[in-house]
Scaffold this motif. Structure first.
Motif, PDB file in Angstrom:
ATOM      1  N   PRO A 272       0.857  -1.175  -0.219  1.00 32.81           N
ATOM      2  CA  PRO A 272      -0.042   0.069  -0.092  1.00 32.81           C
ATOM      3  C   PRO A 272       0.707   1.281   0.071  1.00 32.81           C
ATOM      4  CG  PRO A 272      -0.884  -1.596   1.388  1.00 32.81           C
ATOM      5  CD  PRO A 272       0.265  -2.269   0.910  1.00 32.81           C
ATOM      6  N   GLU A 273       1.925   1.342   0.715  1.00 37.21           N
ATOM      7  CA  GLU A 273       2.551   2.526   0.925  1.00 37.21           C
ATOM      8  C   GLU A 273       3.248   2.848  -0.437  1.00 37.21           C
ATOM      9  OE1 GLU A 273       5.111  -0.777   2.998  1.00 37.21           O
ATOM     10  OE2 GLU A 273       3.018  -0.096   2.713  1.00 37.21           O
ATOM     11  N   ARG A 274       3.794   1.730  -1.410  1.00 38.49           N
ATOM     12  CA  ARG A 274       4.471   1.969  -2.654  1.00 38.49           C
ATOM     13  C   ARG A 274       3.492   2.299  -3.855  1.00 38.49           C
ATOM     14  NH1 ARG A 274       8.989  -1.474  -4.769  1.00 38.49           N
ATOM     15  NH2 ARG A 274       8.642   0.323  -5.870  1.00 38.49           N
ATOM     16  N   ARG A 275       2.031   1.960  -3.837  1.00 37.69           N
ATOM     17  CA  ARG A 275       1.401   1.975  -4.946  1.00 37.69           C
ATOM     18  C   ARG A 275       1.355   3.530  -5.449  1.00 37.69           C
ATOM     19  NH1 ARG A 275      -2.600  -1.470  -6.516  1.00 37.69           N
ATOM     20  NH2 ARG A 275      -2.417  -3.730  -5.537  1.00 37.69           N
ATOM     21  N   THR A 276       1.384   4.673  -4.774  1.00 34.70           N
ATOM     22  CA  THR A 276       1.122   5.881  -5.194  1.00 34.70           C
ATOM     23  C   THR A 276       2.505   6.482  -4.933  1.00 34.70           C
ATOM     24  OG1 THR A 276       0.370   6.609  -2.704  1.00 34.70           O
ATOM     25  CG2 THR A 276      -1.212   5.791  -4.376  1.00 34.70           C
ATOM     26  N   GLU A 277       3.617   5.910  -5.010  1.00 24.04           N
ATOM     27  CA  GLU A 277       5.111   6.481  -5.150  1.00 24.04           C
ATOM     28  C   GLU A 277       5.219   7.579  -6.088  1.00 24.04           C
ATOM     29  OE1 GLU A 277       7.689   3.329  -4.904  1.00 24.04           O
ATOM     30  OE2 GLU A 277       7.612   3.082  -7.016  1.00 24.04           O
ATOM     31  N   PRO A 278       6.034   8.347  -5.986  1.00 19.73           N
ATOM     32  CA  PRO A 278       6.208   9.467  -7.225  1.00 19.73           C
ATOM     33  C   PRO A 278       6.643   8.730  -8.622  1.00 19.73           C
ATOM     34  CG  PRO A 278       7.311  10.118  -5.259  1.00 19.73           C
ATOM     35  CD  PRO A 278       6.885   8.643  -4.808  1.00 19.73           C
ATOM     36  N   LYS A 279       6.489   9.365  -9.680  1.00 18.27           N
ATOM     37  CA  LYS A 279       6.765   8.888 -11.023  1.00 18.27           C
ATOM     38  C   LYS A 279       8.380   9.094 -11.142  1.00 18.27           C
ATOM     39  CE  LYS A 279       5.973   9.548 -15.672  1.00 18.27           C
ATOM     40  NZ  LYS A 279       5.198  10.498 -16.907  1.00 18.27           N
ATOM     41  N   LEU A 280       8.897   7.966 -11.560  1.00 14.97           N
ATOM     42  CA  LEU A 280      10.185   7.973 -11.764  1.00 14.97           C
ATOM     43  C   LEU A 280      10.831   8.809 -12.705  1.00 14.97           C
ATOM     44  CD1 LEU A 280      12.938   6.476 -10.366  1.00 14.97           C
ATOM     45  CD2 LEU A 280      12.581   4.609 -12.336  1.00 14.97           C
ATOM     46  N   GLU A 281      11.940   9.576 -12.736  1.00 15.70           N
ATOM     47  CA  GLU A 281      12.065  10.490 -13.466  1.00 15.70           C
ATOM     48  C   GLU A 281      13.655  10.468 -13.658  1.00 15.70           C
ATOM     49  OE1 GLU A 281      10.376  12.473 -15.474  1.00 15.70           O
ATOM     50  OE2 GLU A 281       8.383  12.482 -14.253  1.00 15.70           O
ATOM     51  N   PHE A 282      14.125  10.718 -14.947  1.00 11.20           N
ATOM     52  CA  PHE A 282      15.490  10.549 -15.180  1.00 11.20           C
ATOM     53  C   PHE A 282      16.048  11.751 -16.061  1.00 11.20           C
ATOM     54  CE2 PHE A 282      13.792   6.141 -15.498  1.00 11.20           C
ATOM     55  CZ  PHE A 282      15.010   5.425 -15.087  1.00 11.20           C
ATOM     56  N   GLY A 283      16.773  12.485 -14.997  1.00 13.79           N
ATOM     57  CA  GLY A 283      17.307  13.808 -15.207  1.00 13.79           C
ATOM     58  C   GLY A 283      17.889  13.973 -16.768  1.00 13.79           C
ATOM     59  N   LEU A 284      18.931  13.135 -16.831  1.00  9.86           N
ATOM     60  CA  LEU A 284      19.754  13.415 -18.212  1.00  9.86           C
ATOM     61  C   LEU A 284      19.085  12.646 -19.325  1.00  9.86           C
ATOM     62  CD1 LEU A 284      23.316  12.889 -16.637  1.00  9.86           C
ATOM     63  CD2 LEU A 284      21.897  15.216 -17.301  1.00  9.86           C
ATOM     64  N   GLU A 285      19.203  13.135 -20.370  1.00 12.98           N
ATOM     65  CA  GLU A 285      18.955  12.484 -21.684  1.00 12.98           C
ATOM     66  C   GLU A 285      19.637  11.221 -21.902  1.00 12.98           C
ATOM     67  OE1 GLU A 285      18.315  13.272 -26.425  1.00 12.98           O
ATOM     68  OE2 GLU A 285      19.384  14.516 -25.239  1.00 12.98           O
ATOM     69  N   ASP A 286      18.824  10.034 -22.275  1.00  7.11           N
ATOM     70  CA  ASP A 286      19.493   8.886 -22.383  1.00  7.11           C
ATOM     71  C   ASP A 286      20.459   8.878 -23.701  1.00  7.11           C
ATOM     72  OD1 ASP A 286      19.977   6.133 -22.774  1.00  7.11           O
ATOM     73  OD2 ASP A 286      17.996   5.394 -22.529  1.00  7.11           O
ATOM     74  N   GLU A 287      21.812   8.480 -23.134  1.00  7.25           N
ATOM     75  CA  GLU A 287      22.794   8.736 -23.904  1.00  7.25           C
ATOM     76  C   GLU A 287      22.478   7.671 -25.327  1.00  7.25           C
ATOM     77  OE1 GLU A 287      25.964   5.438 -22.310  1.00  7.25           O
ATOM     78  OE2 GLU A 287      26.267   7.420 -22.026  1.00  7.25           O
TER      79      GLU A 287
END
Length: 730
Positions: A272-287
């Motif tokens: 339950p505590e993980r279902r609404t975790e923040p969306k995973l963001e990748f700061g740098l553009e994928d090389e």
């Protein structure tokens, strides 16, 4: 191949699948009496020695894997030009079929399947085996819900000479990792990328990358982003979408570091505590993604600091600076500030690292407690109290432990570990139930054999018999538990209902019945009536004379034919004749009991009846005569034989039957036998000739053409007294 035996023990039963490189058959292991799957190399590759060598080597490597989520390899061999691999036979469906039938799958089901695949990959990667071809077609789901990964290592057998022929690469292009598409050696993270695509497809019902050709799909793996899963299926929790994001990064360095790390994420993502975790963001553009770089203009090139003067020697004269213009003031350099910032950053980083390593070195040691026998929650509380944490929790059935009880821990009791260390646990679960197989149509022995192979004890199998109109005798009608239901072979009792065939009915006695009554009885019993006709002296017209081939009381199967013979009445040459019999009391005006018994074509010793008289009179007896059967009439008076008369067929037909008359003495005879003799009265010793004065009354009451009566044995014959009584007709 079907029907052939290979390796001296594997009987090929049926084809169950195949791909570009091999065909897969279901077979019977004659030695161990079990079903196996046999993968046979296609004939077009049997002459490629390099392919065969790698094929055998990789199959042998895969045979070293022993894991509940990996299809076991039993044997590898060749017979002539047939190269084969014998493996575990999994009865169920592959994941591709399940996705086609009911995608998108429920989130918990998809995560459970992905976790089992990941567990299998973790085991394989620890044994230095890379799958390289993870896709739904290679994921088998057994009837008990257990996931089995197959074809480990087989993809490595593809050589440059066969890669375009087999079609396996093209067939799997939708699940390629970017490095695989570029031709770079695929490693463990390539398998995780493919698993991310499988999870994406289970949850959305579609593939992340589609194209008109395999090349276009491969380029999308390298260059394009996929549609976010939650936009396709909003029911997907953010924690699950994050797993897909991380496993499908184009840069392998940004993916999970290992299958074990991804497995831990899968096992906890639905908390339950993980279902609404923040969306995973990748700061740098994928090389690994393709970038658009603008062209560099000559003016920009001239402004690049440190460029040597010879770079401009070829520049046109118009590009030289004008001497008439005043020199532009030089801006102060920013380099010292940049270098100072870099040095400061390095100092901070080194300081932070020093602090980190120092803190790590000073972490206290903790002894691992004994967790065996505790519930999962109890073990978690105990570890938390000591500053430890639960790591990977593996669930597997263990007959010695109740469900949710820890029976294995990654670190033995008493082992010293650093505070905060993770302890992996193996927790017992409810015993996985088997699916009951369909036994209908099998004989009792065949059904018992299959149940014993499934693990059911022979003593736990019972059976009863029932009649059935639709199931052949000796075959199974029904079963309990029902086909497809969950059951435990070790403890279940199986009851089988066996067909006794159609229920037999008892044949009734139909003789003497009319056609409608007979047909009604046969219809009630499910029998079919066939009719024929025949004349009869003894059976009334329209009644049943005979039934065939079943007599009364015999057992008959429903639907059987019964032939009934119906009477058409007397034959055409039969003669009906009403015979007048003269009778008189023993004494005038006193009662005497008269009994008449007659024999004719209908049978012997038939009772006409009895009558009490006190005067002389004539009684009418209806006779039926046939060419081979004359008639006799016997008269009893007061229990004693009084007289016997004979009527011939010829006389009755010609109307010349003699007129019977009372004897002269009119005295009863001595015989008291109630049954008349079959003779015409010759043995009685009495004269049957007429008496004077009786002629008129005898002939008037008969109303028939009469002739002289035969003698009863005195030798007088038809002469009577002095031959005065001749036959008369009225």
């Amino acid at each position: 191949m079907i029907g052939h035996e290979i390796g001296g023990r594997y009987q090929i039963l049926e084809r169950i699948g195949g791909g570009g490189m091999a065909l897969v058959y279901k077979a019977q292991d004659l030695l161990l009496n079990r079903h196996v799957a046999v993968k046979v190399l296609r004939q077009q590759f049997v002459n490629d020695e390099e392919f065969i060598r790698r094929f055998r080597r990789e199959a042998q490597s895969a045979a070293s894997l022993s894991h509940p989520n990996v299809v076991s390899i039993y044997d590898v061999g060749e017979e002539g030009d047939v190269h084969y691999i014998v493996m575990e036979y999994v009865e169920g469906q592959n994941l591709n079929e399940i996705i086609k039938e009911r995608a998108p799958l429920q989130v918990d089901e998809a995560v459970r399947i992905a976790a089992q695949i990941c567990d299998a990959l973790d085991h394989a990667h620890h044994n230095q085996i890379i799958h390289r071809d993870i896709k739904p077609h290679n994921i088998l789901i057994g009837r008990n819900g257990r996931v089995k990964v197959t074809d480990f290592g087989i993809a490595r057998a593809v050589t440059s000479a066969t890669i375009t022929q087999t079609g396996s690469v093209v067939g799997s292009v939708h699940y390629f990792s970017p490095e695989h598409a570029k031709g770079v050696t695929a490693g463990e993270k390539s398998d995780l990328y493919s698993l991310g695509i499988v999870l994406y497809q289970m949850l959305t019902g579609k593939l992340p990358f589609l194209g008109e050709s395999p090349i276009s799909v491969a380029l999308k793996h390298l260059q394009e982003d996929f549609e976010e899963p939650r936009r396709v299926n909003p029911m997907i929790p953010q924690s699950v979408e994050n797993i897909i994001f991380k496993s499908m990064r184009k840069n392998p360095g940004e993916r999970y570091s290992s299958a074990k790390e991804m497995l831990l994420d899968l096992e906890t993502c639905l908390l339950p505590e993980r279902r609404t975790e923040p969306k995973l963001e990748f700061g740098l553009e994928d090389e690994e993604s393709t970038r658009i770089i603008p062209a560099i203009k000559p003016q920009q090139m001239a402004a690049v600091p440190g460029r040597r003067s010879r770079d401009y020697e070829s520049a046109p004269a118009s590009a030289e600076p004008s001497k008439d213009k005043e020199p532009v003031a030089k801006k102060p350099s920013r380099k010292p500030f940049i270098w100072a910032a870099i040095v400061l950053a390095i100092i901070l980083i080194l300081g932070g690292m020093a602090w980190y390593f120092k803190s790590q070195l000073e972490v206290p040691d903790v002894k691992v407690p004994n967790l065996i026998g505790l519930t999962q929650d109890e073990a978690k509380v105990k570890l938390t109290e000591l500053g430890l944490a639960v790591g990977n929790v593996k669930q597997a059935y263990n007959k010695d432990y109740d469900p949710d009880v820890v029976y294995e821990q990654s670190k033995p009791e008493g082992t010293e570990v650093k505070e905060g260390a993770l302890i992996d646990l193996t927790v017992s679960i409810e015993k996985p139930l088997e699916k009951m197989i369909d036994l209908s149509g099998l004989t009792l022995d065949e059904a018992k054999q299959q149940l014993v192979q499934l693990g059911v004890k022979d003593t736990a199998i019972s059976s009863t018999e029932e009649y059935s109109d639709s199931v052949e005798e000796g075959k199974i009608i029904s079963q309990e538990p029902a086909s497809g239901s969950d059951f435990d072979p070790d403890s279940a009792s199986v009851h089988l209902t066996v067909s006794k065939g159609q229920e037999l009915v008892k044949m009734p006695d139909l003789t003497g019945l009319d056609e409608q009554s007979a047909k009604s009885k046969l219809d009630d019993l499910g029998l079919t009536m066939v009719t024929k006709e025949e004349s009869s002296f003894t059976v009334e017209k329209g009644k049943v004379i005979e039934q065939w081939p079943y007599e009364s009381g015999e057992s008959v199967e429903p639907g059987a034919e019964v032939t009934l013979t119906f009477s058409t009445g007397y034959p055409e040459d039969a003669v009906n004749y009403s015979y007048g019999v003269p009778v008189a009391p023993a004494e005038s005006d006193k009662n005497s009991k008269i009994r008449i018994v007659f024999s004719d074509a209908r049978g012997d010793n038939q009772e006409w009846g009895t009558k009490t008289i006190n005067t002389e009179q004539t009684l009418s007896v209806d006779l039926v005569l046939a060419p081979n059967k004359d008639a006799t009439v016997s008269v009893y008076r007061d229990g004693q034989l009084f007289n016997t008369y004979a009527v011939s067929y010829i006389d009755a037909k010609q109307g010349t039957v003699p007129t019977p008359e009372l004897p002269a003495a009119a005295e009863p005879q001595e015989s008291v036998d109630p049954q008349p003799s079959e003779s015409n009265g010759d043995e009685t010793g009495n004269d049957v000739t007429g008496m004077a004065g009786n002629d008129s009354s005898s002939t008037s009451s008969s109303g028939n053409s009469l002739v002289s009566v035969k003698s009863n044995g005195n030798g007088n014959g038809n002469n009577g007294n002095n031959g005065n009584h001749k036959g008369k007709t009225k």
